[in-house]
Scaffold this active site. Structure first.
Site, short mmCIF file in Angstrom:
data_model
loop_
_atom_site.label_atom_id
_atom_site.label_comp_id
_atom_site.label_asym_id
_atom_site.label_seq_id
_atom_site.Cartn_x
_atom_site.Cartn_y
_atom_site.Cartn_z
N CYS A 68 -33.87 -57.56 -39.46
CA CYS A 68 -34.77 -58.68 -39.71
C CYS A 68 -35.38 -58.61 -41.10
CB CYS A 68 -35.92 -58.72 -38.72
SG CYS A 68 -35.40 -59.02 -37.05
N GLY A 116 -30.91 -60.87 -42.04
CA GLY A 116 -30.71 -61.45 -40.71
C GLY A 116 -30.23 -62.88 -40.83
N ASN A 127 -40.05 -56.66 -38.05
CA ASN A 127 -38.80 -56.02 -38.47
C ASN A 127 -38.82 -54.58 -37.98
OD1 ASN A 127 -37.61 -54.82 -41.70
ND2 ASN A 127 -36.49 -55.10 -39.82
N GLY A 128 -37.79 -54.18 -37.21
CA GLY A 128 -37.72 -52.81 -36.71
C GLY A 128 -37.45 -52.79 -35.22
N TYR A 140 -27.46 -49.04 -48.39
CA TYR A 140 -26.67 -50.24 -48.09
C TYR A 140 -27.47 -51.53 -47.86
CZ TYR A 140 -24.02 -53.58 -45.33
OH TYR A 140 -23.47 -54.72 -44.84
#
Ligand code: SF4
Length: 473
Positions: free
Chosen positions: A8, A34, A108-109, A249
């Protein structure tokens, strides 16, 4: 390598007349984090409005929708589902009305003790609208009898374990918080007096905001019309465990992540790789786009010329029509095409950031050989991925990770390269430098900084993992 997915991106802005459009642009810059759904929640100071749909930011919002999102205070979210299905009820921001007013949250997570909290709350009578972990935060806030939103949020966050960088909006306050491990990034920016929060600095750059600093691990920042206040909400802060894969990445190379340039770190990883595992060759080529900075570094370190021999098609969406006739290697070819004139007769070092299942690497090596490469040597700018991630990155089950059950030599045989080398964990830590102890390396080492609950999938995984995965042709 695009076999791993981020889960996200979040964005928030306080006190800007153009809040909806700036949030849209922030989400646009964070689209790589996302692509399943996008949403904005906005407040005009007395009421909260929200809009979310499945799809890319550009598809979800248009001028008409943005013009209906009135207000100066906004948060936004782009989602890739690691917890909960990819469907509209799981899209964010997740907005609710509760006894203390309206509230929207963008997260996010992954919350690793989500299942335990949810079943406890359901046992106490809570009714859930979604299947995503974020919703437990809202229920915990509603259950708290703290006198203010941020105190109720602090109560909720102290129940959680795992990864969360989040923004919360009520009618009259914006709150940003990052978990005590600091797994996922979250930055603070400033735009002509407006406070901005974003997963990455590339979102600040697009709207012309200035990077101020990161939200600290375990910090909560509360913004109201009376100004900004910072709190440390957790007593569990000892050492951060920031996700090293953001640098390897996930994050955009033009972002600052955890205070450092992603591009510079990736190039330094390539240099370290070149120092550890060079080989005689005519050229160094990247797997575009994420392998480019590491290939530049490898070339700088070794003096072997850098070339672009694989060209990426940037306009491939998540769905496309498959050909009726089978075309060899179609799924990779549709994204990456080799330039035979550059490759024919050459000894090539191909640089990628990681190998997950090994199937994409195998196809790439074969494509290079089919284009006439004399030798193909693969170099990877991170150590072998041996373990799954539980903190917000969608890694496959452990049994699907080729490194978890195969030696480097066996993987080399599988992908068909003349040689294969990975960056060592020591070299990776050396590139991060003095901050090395403040990162998570669990997908390489299995040393998980935060215990997690085993899910049904994990139980299947453990049984599956008793045997060795046979991925040979
Ligand atoms: Fe990042 Fe790997 Fe740790 Fe997950 S396990 S947070 S991908 S370093």
């Amino acid at each position: 390598m695009d076999e791993l997915r981020e889960d996200c991106g979040v964005f928030g802005i306080w006190n800007n007349a153009d809040a909806a459009r700036l949030t849209y642009l922030g989400l646009y810059a964070l689209q790589h984090r996302g692509q399943e759904s996008a949403g904005i929640a906005i407040s005009d100071g007395s009421k909260l409005y929200s809009y979310k749909q499945m799809g890319y930011v550009n598809d979800v919002f248009n001028e008409h929708i943005l013009s209906m999102l009135h207000g100066k205070y906004a948060i936004g979210h782009v989602r890739y589902s690691t917890y909960g299905a990819s469907e509209l009820r799981n899209a964010q921001p997740f907005a609710v009305e509760y006894k203390n007013g309206s509230l929207a949250i963008a997260h996010n997570g992954n919350i690793v003790n989500y299942e335990g909290i949810r079943s406890r709350l359901e046992g106490e009578g809570s009714i859930f609208q979604s299947t995503m972990d974020t919703e437990v935060i809202v229920h915990l806030i509603a259950k708290s009898d703290g006198p203010s939103t941020h105190e109720r949020l602090a109560y909720a966050l102290n129940e959680l374990r795992g990864a969360y960088s989040l923004v919360v909006l009520t009618e009259n306050e914006l709150i940003a918080a990052r978990d005590p491990n600091g797994f996922r990034p979250l930055v603070i920016g400033e735009l002509n007096g407006s406070m901005v929060f974003a997963s990455e600095t590339c979102a600040l750059d697009l709207i012309g905001a200035r990077y101020v600093r990161d939200v600290l691990a375990g910090e909560m920042i509360v913004v109201t019309n009376n100004g900004m206040r910072s709190y440390l909400f957790s007593h569990r802060i000892q050492r951060a465990s920031q996700c090293i894969f953001e640098h390897i990445y996930f994050a955009r190379p033009d972002s600052l992540i955890f205070g450092k340039s992603v591009y510079s770190i990736r190039r330094a990883l390539g240099k370290a790789l070149g120092a550890e595992s060079s080989v005689q060759a005519d050229m160094v080529i990247p797997v575009p786009d994420s392998g480019v900075p590491a290939a530049v570094g490898f070339s700088q370190q070794t003096g072997i010329p850098f070339q672009m021999a694989l060209i990426r098609n940037h306009y491939v969406g998540r769905t496309f029509i498959q050909p009726r006739q089978s075309i060899r290697d179609f799924n990779v070819k549709v994204k990456l095409n080799p330039i035979a004139e550059v490759i024919a007769g050459k000894r090539i070092i191909i640089i990628d950031d990681s190998i997950v299942r090994g199937t994409t690497s195998r196809t790439l090596v074969k494509m290079l050989r089919d284009s006439g490469a004399k030798e193909v040597h693969m170099r990877i700018s991170s150590p072998p991925i041996n373990y799954s991630c539980y903190y917000g990155i969608d890694t496959p089950t452990r049994a699907e990770l080729i490194s978890s059950s195969h030696t480097v030599q066996e993987i080399r045989d599988f992908i068909g390269a003349d040689s294969l080398e990975y960056l060592s964990i020591d070299a990776l830590r050396g590139v991060v430098g003095e901050d090395a102890d403040n990162f998570c390396y669990a997908c390489f080492t299995g040393n998980y900084p935060e215990p997690f609950e085993l899910t049904k999938r994990d139980h299947q995984l453990i049984l599956f993992d008793e045997g060795r995965l046979n991925v040979r042709p």
